[in-house]
Motif scaffolding. Structure first.
Motif, PDB file in Angstrom:
ATOM      1  N   SER A   1      36.801 -37.584  78.438  1.00  0.00           N
ATOM      2  CA  SER A   1      36.372 -36.372  77.744  1.00  0.00           C
ATOM      3  C   SER A   1      36.916 -35.143  78.456  1.00  0.00           C
ATOM      4  CB  SER A   1      34.838 -36.295  77.689  1.00  0.00           C
ATOM      5  OG  SER A   1      34.293 -36.206  78.990  1.00  0.00           O
TER       6      SER A   1
ATOM      7  N   CYS B   1      39.850 -31.854  78.119  1.00  0.00           N
ATOM      8  CA  CYS B   1      40.978 -31.273  77.401  1.00  0.00           C
ATOM      9  C   CYS B   1      42.270 -31.545  78.149  1.00  0.00           C
ATOM     10  CB  CYS B   1      40.789 -29.774  77.191  1.00  0.00           C
ATOM     11  SG  CYS B   1      40.927 -28.773  78.697  1.00  0.00           S
TER      12      CYS B   1
ATOM     13  N   ALA C   1      41.962 -37.156  69.390  1.00  0.00           N
ATOM     14  CA  ALA C   1      41.540 -35.777  69.105  1.00  0.00           C
ATOM     15  C   ALA C   1      41.263 -34.938  70.340  1.00  0.00           C
ATOM     16  CB  ALA C   1      40.292 -35.806  68.218  1.00  0.00           C
TER      17      ALA C   1
ATOM     18  N   PRO D   1      41.340 -32.060  72.714  1.00  0.00           N
ATOM     19  CA  PRO D   1      41.867 -30.698  72.552  1.00  0.00           C
ATOM     20  C   PRO D   1      43.003 -30.428  73.528  1.00  0.00           C
ATOM     21  CG  PRO D   1      39.469 -30.696  72.607  1.00  0.00           C
ATOM     22  CD  PRO D   1      39.906 -32.060  73.037  1.00  0.00           C
TER      23      PRO D   1
ATOM     24  N   LEU E   1      34.943 -27.723  71.979  1.00  0.00           N
ATOM     25  CA  LEU E   1      35.485 -28.436  70.826  1.00  0.00           C
ATOM     26  C   LEU E   1      35.408 -29.940  71.035  1.00  0.00           C
ATOM     27  CD1 LEU E   1      36.938 -28.259  68.102  1.00  0.00           C
ATOM     28  CD2 LEU E   1      39.107 -28.129  69.347  1.00  0.00           C
ATOM     29  N   ASP E   2      35.725 -30.391  72.231  1.00  0.00           N
ATOM     30  CA  ASP E   2      35.667 -31.820  72.534  1.00  0.00           C
ATOM     31  C   ASP E   2      34.244 -32.346  72.427  1.00  0.00           C
ATOM     32  OD1 ASP E   2      37.016 -34.276  73.557  1.00  0.00           O
ATOM     33  OD2 ASP E   2      35.643 -33.987  75.246  1.00  0.00           O
TER      34      ASP E   2
ATOM     35  N   HIS F   1      33.343 -32.720  68.774  1.00  0.00           N
ATOM     36  CA  HIS F   1      33.970 -33.909  68.200  1.00  0.00           C
ATOM     37  C   HIS F   1      33.205 -35.165  68.602  1.00  0.00           C
ATOM     38  CE1 HIS F   1      38.200 -31.888  67.722  1.00  0.00           C
ATOM     39  NE2 HIS F   1      37.404 -31.639  66.712  1.00  0.00           N
ATOM     40  N   ARG F   2      32.809 -35.224  69.861  1.00  0.00           N
ATOM     41  CA  ARG F   2      32.134 -36.417  70.353  1.00  0.00           C
ATOM     42  C   ARG F   2      30.719 -36.534  69.790  1.00  0.00           C
ATOM     43  NH1 ARG F   2      34.921 -39.120  74.116  1.00  0.00           N
ATOM     44  NH2 ARG F   2      36.844 -38.100  74.799  1.00  0.00           N
TER      45      ARG F   2
ATOM     46  N   ALA G   1      29.830 -35.462  66.842  1.00  0.00           N
ATOM     47  CA  ALA G   1      30.032 -35.906  65.463  1.00  0.00           C
ATOM     48  C   ALA G   1      30.336 -37.401  65.424  1.00  0.00           C
ATOM     49  CB  ALA G   1      31.172 -35.115  64.820  1.00  0.00           C
ATOM     50  N   GLY G   2      31.149 -37.857  66.367  1.00  0.00           N
ATOM     51  CA  GLY G   2      31.468 -39.281  66.432  1.00  0.00           C
ATOM     52  C   GLY G   2      30.245 -40.126  66.736  1.00  0.00           C
TER      53      GLY G   2
END
Length: 211
Positions: free
Chosen positions: A51, A53, A78, A80, A124-125, A128-129, A131-132
């Protein structure tokens, strides 16, 4: 900058002095780093659980930074990316941003500017995580449904009434209500609106999966 997880800045630059300088800057801000001299070295060590960037130089031996960004994008990775270069132009900037770069920095850049970009990339990361994780949780709950409950879920989230679902599945309305109640409980959905939102996350096409 406060980082409360394992977020890491992955630095890919073929210049040893720059790698060390960037690593020292991140360390002074309390950030974890891993450094790589080439795109291939980073890709060989890549783990989806990583995790954070990617701080990526454009000019690299072998695969270029832009080629690496494109490869990651096409592979659905994905993480960033912050692009950095001393030789940027507008077509390159547009290409990088179109492929999802968080920022495009021209060397030499301001330390604060870079740290702000890293903070944005970390956020942002995390998003995304999260949401995953939500999608995986919904998928796990869906796995607990039997075939009839799956059919009912697909049809009610498509907007059918209990009677319409009953007619389609050749069952009684009472039976559909029973399946629906069991399905809602297993999915941990308090309302139909909650269920619809869950179903959209695991079925973005919006097409019912029931026959």
């Amino acid at each position: 900058m406060r980082i409360e997880d394992n977020s890491t800045v992955f630095i890919v630059d073929d210049d040893y002095a720059i790698r060390e300088s960037l690593s020292d800057l991140m360390d002074s801000a309390g950030l974890k780093t891993q450094i790589f001299a080439s795109a291939e070295e980073f890709l060989d060590g890549w783990d989806p659980k990583m995790s954070g960037c990617l701080l990526l130089d454009v000019r690299l031996p072998g695969m270029s930074g832009m080629e690496m960004q494109s490869a990651l994008f096409q592979s659905g990775i994905a993480i960033p990316i912050i692009i950095m270069t001393a030789h940027g132009d507008m077509p390159m900037v547009r290409r990088a941003m179109k492929a999802g770069a968080v920022e495009f920095l021209i060397k030499p850049f301001n330390d604060e500017e870079l740290l702000q970009a890293v903070e944005q990339a970390f956020e942002l990361d995390r998003a995304h995580r999260r949401a995953g994780d939500q999608v995986r949780s919904i998928q796990d709950r869906t796995e607990t449904l039997n075939e009839r409950e799956r059919q009912v879920m697909a049809l009610v989230t498509a907007g059918l009434t209990n009677k319409e679902v009953a007619d389609k599945l050749h069952l009684s309305v009472v039976t559909i209500k029973l399946y629906r109640g069991q399905m809602m409980k297993k999915m941990k959905a308090e309302t139909l609106a909650d269920l619809v939102k869950m179903y959209e996350k695991i079925n973005p096409s919006g097409e019912p999966k029931a026959s």
